[in-house]
Design a protein around this motif. Structure first.
Motif, PDB file in Angstrom:
ATOM      1  N   GLN A   1      56.590  82.298  28.726  1.00 38.45           N
ATOM      2  CA  GLN A   1      55.694  81.411  29.468  1.00 38.45           C
ATOM      3  C   GLN A   1      55.149  80.325  28.550  1.00 38.45           C
ATOM      4  O   GLN A   1      55.063  79.158  28.931  1.00 38.45           O
ATOM      5  CB  GLN A   1      54.537  82.229  30.053  1.00 38.45           C
ATOM      6  CG  GLN A   1      54.939  83.108  31.214  1.00 38.45           C
ATOM      7  CD  GLN A   1      53.776  83.920  31.736  1.00 38.45           C
ATOM      8  OE1 GLN A   1      52.785  84.128  31.037  1.00 38.45           O
ATOM      9  NE2 GLN A   1      53.902  84.402  32.952  1.00 38.45           N
TER      10      GLN A   1
ATOM     11  N   ASP B   1      53.844  92.257  38.400  1.00 38.92           N
ATOM     12  CA  ASP B   1      53.467  91.351  39.488  1.00 38.92           C
ATOM     13  C   ASP B   1      52.300  90.456  39.099  1.00 38.92           C
ATOM     14  O   ASP B   1      52.196  89.323  39.552  1.00 38.92           O
ATOM     15  CB  ASP B   1      53.104  92.147  40.736  1.00 38.92           C
ATOM     16  CG  ASP B   1      54.333  92.726  41.397  1.00 38.92           C
ATOM     17  OD1 ASP B   1      55.404  92.627  40.773  1.00 38.92           O
ATOM     18  OD2 ASP B   1      54.224  93.255  42.504  1.00 38.92           O
ATOM     19  N   ARG B   2      51.419  90.974  38.244  1.00 39.98           N
ATOM     20  CA  ARG B   2      50.269  90.145  37.886  1.00 39.98           C
ATOM     21  C   ARG B   2      50.668  88.978  36.981  1.00 39.98           C
ATOM     22  O   ARG B   2      49.900  88.036  36.811  1.00 39.98           O
ATOM     23  CB  ARG B   2      49.188  91.003  37.210  1.00 39.98           C
ATOM     24  CG  ARG B   2      49.594  91.581  35.882  1.00 39.98           C
ATOM     25  CD  ARG B   2      48.727  92.769  35.533  1.00 39.98           C
ATOM     26  NE  ARG B   2      49.356  93.596  34.542  1.00 39.98           N
ATOM     27  CZ  ARG B   2      48.973  93.631  33.274  1.00 39.98           C
ATOM     28  NH1 ARG B   2      47.972  92.907  32.850  1.00 39.98           N
ATOM     29  NH2 ARG B   2      49.599  94.411  32.419  1.00 39.98           N
TER      30      ARG B   2
ATOM     31  N   GLY C   1      53.258  87.310  37.914  1.00 42.70           N
ATOM     32  CA  GLY C   1      54.097  86.545  38.831  1.00 42.70           C
ATOM     33  C   GLY C   1      55.562  86.821  38.641  1.00 42.70           C
ATOM     34  O   GLY C   1      56.403  86.109  39.179  1.00 42.70           O
ATOM     35  N   THR C   2      55.874  87.846  37.860  1.00 42.23           N
ATOM     36  CA  THR C   2      57.274  88.189  37.626  1.00 42.23           C
ATOM     37  C   THR C   2      57.701  89.230  38.649  1.00 42.23           C
ATOM     38  O   THR C   2      57.250  90.365  38.607  1.00 42.23           O
ATOM     39  CB  THR C   2      57.456  88.721  36.203  1.00 42.23           C
ATOM     40  OG1 THR C   2      57.098  87.678  35.305  1.00 42.23           O
ATOM     41  CG2 THR C   2      58.879  89.121  35.948  1.00 42.23           C
TER      42      THR C   2
ATOM     43  N   TRP D   1      60.598  84.566  38.318  1.00 36.65           N
ATOM     44  CA  TRP D   1      61.282  85.633  39.035  1.00 36.65           C
ATOM     45  C   TRP D   1      62.468  86.084  38.199  1.00 36.65           C
ATOM     46  O   TRP D   1      63.317  85.281  37.816  1.00 36.65           O
ATOM     47  CB  TRP D   1      61.740  85.138  40.408  1.00 36.65           C
ATOM     48  CG  TRP D   1      60.588  84.998  41.352  1.00 36.65           C
ATOM     49  CD1 TRP D   1      59.268  85.145  41.048  1.00 36.65           C
ATOM     50  CD2 TRP D   1      60.645  84.667  42.734  1.00 36.65           C
ATOM     51  NE1 TRP D   1      58.508  84.935  42.153  1.00 36.65           N
ATOM     52  CE2 TRP D   1      59.325  84.646  43.206  1.00 36.65           C
ATOM     53  CE3 TRP D   1      61.690  84.410  43.611  1.00 36.65           C
ATOM     54  CZ2 TRP D   1      59.016  84.362  44.525  1.00 36.65           C
ATOM     55  CZ3 TRP D   1      61.391  84.123  44.924  1.00 36.65           C
ATOM     56  CH2 TRP D   1      60.057  84.106  45.369  1.00 36.65           C
TER      57      TRP D   1
ATOM     58  N   ASN E   1      54.287  80.799  35.783  1.00 38.93           N
ATOM     59  CA  ASN E   1      53.576  81.902  36.403  1.00 38.93           C
ATOM     60  C   ASN E   1      54.260  82.442  37.645  1.00 38.93           C
ATOM     61  O   ASN E   1      53.678  83.236  38.373  1.00 38.93           O
ATOM     62  CB  ASN E   1      52.149  81.482  36.732  1.00 38.93           C
ATOM     63  CG  ASN E   1      51.340  81.350  35.466  1.00 38.93           C
ATOM     64  OD1 ASN E   1      51.102  82.311  34.776  1.00 38.93           O
ATOM     65  ND2 ASN E   1      50.971  80.120  35.145  1.00 38.93           N
ATOM     66  N   SER E   2      55.478  81.996  37.890  1.00 37.54           N
ATOM     67  CA  SER E   2      56.273  82.671  38.923  1.00 37.54           C
ATOM     68  C   SER E   2      57.691  82.840  38.392  1.00 37.54           C
ATOM     69  O   SER E   2      58.646  82.385  38.984  1.00 37.54           O
ATOM     70  CB  SER E   2      56.274  81.885  40.221  1.00 37.54           C
ATOM     71  OG  SER E   2      56.939  80.666  40.040  1.00 37.54           O
TER      72      SER E   2
END
Lengths: 169, 268
Positions: free
Chosen positions: A151, A58-59, A61-62, A34, A31-32
């Protein structure tokens, strides 16, 4: 003396969740995610759209990072030329493990319509790829779906073990 | 219905095999039909040898000697007001008579006219650089060197511009295969992993339309995916695609398809 004493046993339960290291680590990783900005061609426009407000990465987490050292996933969006091949390998090597690669669009998957001397016929000839997204160019929704599948893939693997380094050969 | 003809390698064959075939030509007019061009040609031919000249599609084409190119373009720029070099490059006539034709397209903004200067050189000869006259020739001559291997004498930085510096071959030659020669096919593998990696990585797959439905390693039938390496029989069960695992995801709200809303208004 505190006036507002919270009774944890009554209102919504204790603020404690029990889980395993695997799950919490994978939750954090998945969930993050990047992403490294790697817009090489017109797929990059769709990638930018996926990051902007309408589709809103962004929602997930990217968040797009301009440095390989801060990013977890490389979204190769566009045509990879042979002149650029050594640089994509260098940037991939600079990413810290665990790292993932999404090959976005026909050109990155197979060379696409550029059946010529100057185009790498699939980015998987240079770096190991986790996910191939078909399309020319894939819509932002496709990229979002791809990230969700990635994910899922991250959650399916054990996080406590060191990730086996991916090698092309 | 039209009879089916195989479409494989249509570009490899010559599409017209009539030995008496003459390619249609764009009509040419005499230079004397245009007063401005006639005056320009008179000024050029007063100082330099002009072997041929005509007007085609409203533009004058002038054939000169290779050694005169700098002088001709200098005269045209300083005295005849052709102040822009729109483009320059070469044409490959090696198969016909072992020559390259070099062309310079110039534009006069004041006269609103375009002149094309042309000359031929033998294979292996170099041309004179006009980079001192027109800055646009800087990259054009490098591109010509890159694509045809024609060097420009007097150029300040005679290096490849499009292809990498360590590239071999000149891709715009008519003898150069579109899909690249052996060097081009293995360029990135050789450079990054070394020649010994060729066998492990394998040759390029050039048929991008090739789909092998029994190859479960690279292709999967949408909705009927199987694990990598599984033998495909054609009786695979349908996989319902889901974004999340059945048991839900830790700390993430489970997506409920029943409660999701389809937004019909695209301008929401």
């Amino acid at each position: 003396m505190a006036q507002h004493k919270v009774d944890y046993t009554k209102s919504g339960g204790l603020p404690v969740a029990l889980t395993s290291i695997d799950k919490i680590a994978n939750w954090g990783r998945s969930n993050s995610l990047w992403a490294m900005t790697y817009g090489l061609a017109c797929c990059g426009i769709e990638m930018m759209a996926a990051g902007a407000s309408r589709f809103d990465f962004d929602r997930f987490g990217t968040i797009f990072r301009a440095s390989p050292r801060q990013s977890d996933v490389m979204i190769v969006a566009g045509t990879l030329t042979k002149k650029h091949a050594e640089f994509i390998k260098r940037l991939y090597d600079q990413m810290t493990e665990p790292r993932w690669v999404i090959s976005m669009g026909s050109c990155a998957n197979t060379g696409g319509m550029f059946n010529t001397y100057a185009t790498v016929q699939g980015v998987d000839r240079i770096i190991p790829v986790d996910l191939y997204l078909p399309g020319c160019a894939p819509r932002p929704e496709t990229l979002q779906y791809g990230v969700m599948l990635l994910q899922k893939k991250i959650r399916a693997n054990s996080a406590s073990k060191a990730q086996k380094p991916k090698r092309l050969m | 219905m039209r009879a089916y003809t195989p479409k494989d390698d249509v570009q490899a064959k010559s599409y017209y095999t009539d030995r008496y075939y003459v390619a249609p030509q764009v009509p040419k007019q005499d230079v004397s039909t245009d007063a401005v061009f006639a005056a320009d040609l008179a000024a050029i031919s007063a100082k330099f040898k002009v072997s041929d000249s005509y007007i085609q599609v409203g533009q004058m084409v002038v054939y000169i000697n290779a050694k005169d190119i700098y002088g001709v373009l200098e005269l045209m720029r300083d005295e005849l007001e052709y102040t822009q070099l729109s483009e320059m490059s070469a044409i490959d006539f090696l198969a016909k008579n072992n020559t390259f034709e070099i062309f310079y397209q110039t534009l006069s903004m004041t006269k609103r006219k375009r002149i094309r200067i042309k000359y031929s050189i033998e294979n292996g000869q170099a041309v004179d650089s006009v980079e001192k006259l027109f800055r646009s020739a800087d990259w054009s001559e490098r591109e010509m060197f890159d694509m045809f291997g024609i060097e420009a004498n007097g150029h300040p930085f005679m290096k490849r511009i499009l292809m990498p510096y360590d590239w071999q071959g000149n891709p715009l030659l008519k003898t150069y295969p579109l899909e690249g020669d052996e060097f081009a096919a293995w360029y990135e593998v050789d450079k990054i992993y070394g020649k010994e990696a060729r066998e492990a990585i394998g040759p390029e797959i050039r048929d991008t339309a090739r789909v092998d439905r029994y190859d479960s390693e690279r292709f999967s039938r949408l909705g009927f995916e199987v694990p990598k390496g599984t033998e495909i029989t054609g009786n695979e069960p349908k996989n319902e695609q889901s974004y999340q695992e059945d048991g839900g995801v830790f700390l993430i709200k489970k997506l409920d398809k029943e409660s999701s809303v389809v937004v019909d208004d695209p301008q929401r």
